[in-house]
Design an enzyme around this catalytic site. Structure first.
Site, PDB file in Angstrom:
ATOM      1  CB  THR A 108      -0.903   0.041   1.251  1.00 51.46           C
ATOM      2  OG1 THR A 108      -0.055   0.150   2.408  1.00 51.46           O
ATOM      3  CG2 THR A 108      -1.789  -1.195   1.360  1.00 51.46           C
ATOM      4  CG  HIS A 109      -0.150   4.862  -2.196  1.00 49.68           C
ATOM      5  ND1 HIS A 109      -1.209   4.225  -2.788  1.00 49.68           N
ATOM      6  CD2 HIS A 109       0.531   5.472  -3.194  1.00 49.68           C
ATOM      7  CE1 HIS A 109      -1.164   4.441  -4.083  1.00 49.68           C
ATOM      8  NE2 HIS A 109      -0.118   5.193  -4.367  1.00 49.68           N
ATOM      9  CB  ALA A 110      -0.092   3.718   4.435  1.00 45.94           C
TER      10      ALA A 110
END
Length: 92
Positions: A86-88
């Site tokens: 994920t981006h996070a």
């Protein structure tokens, strides 16, 4: 057709195991990887492929899903799969 060596970072292997644990559709990731391995460039627009900046300069980011990305490096001689997640998880 350009023939490139293919590499996988150690972290990439860990990221793939985590994606499997989270029940991600691994066929989507495999399909995107196949496009890259077969030099199907530019990638279809759905992948939102773009170069990265900052500490990731020299790498590219393609979206497997809206919040699932593949970070890779592409040169004349090498295709390196660096990270997926994920981006996070990757930029957070």
């Amino acid at each position: 057709m350009i023939q490139r060596d293919i590499e996988y970072s150690g972290q990439y292997s860990k990221d793939v195991k985590l994606a499997q644990k989270r029940h991600k559709d691994m066929n989507k990731l495999k399909y995107l990887m196949t496009l890259l391995i077969n030099n199907t460039l530019p990638l279809p627009a759905v992948y939102k492929d773009h170069p990265l900046q900052g500490s990731w300069k020299g790498y590219r980011d393609a979206h497997v899903e809206p919040d699932w990305i593949l970070i890779y490096k592409l040169t004349d001689k090498l295709l390196r799969f660096e990270r997926t997640g994920t981006h996070a998880a990757l930029f957070g």
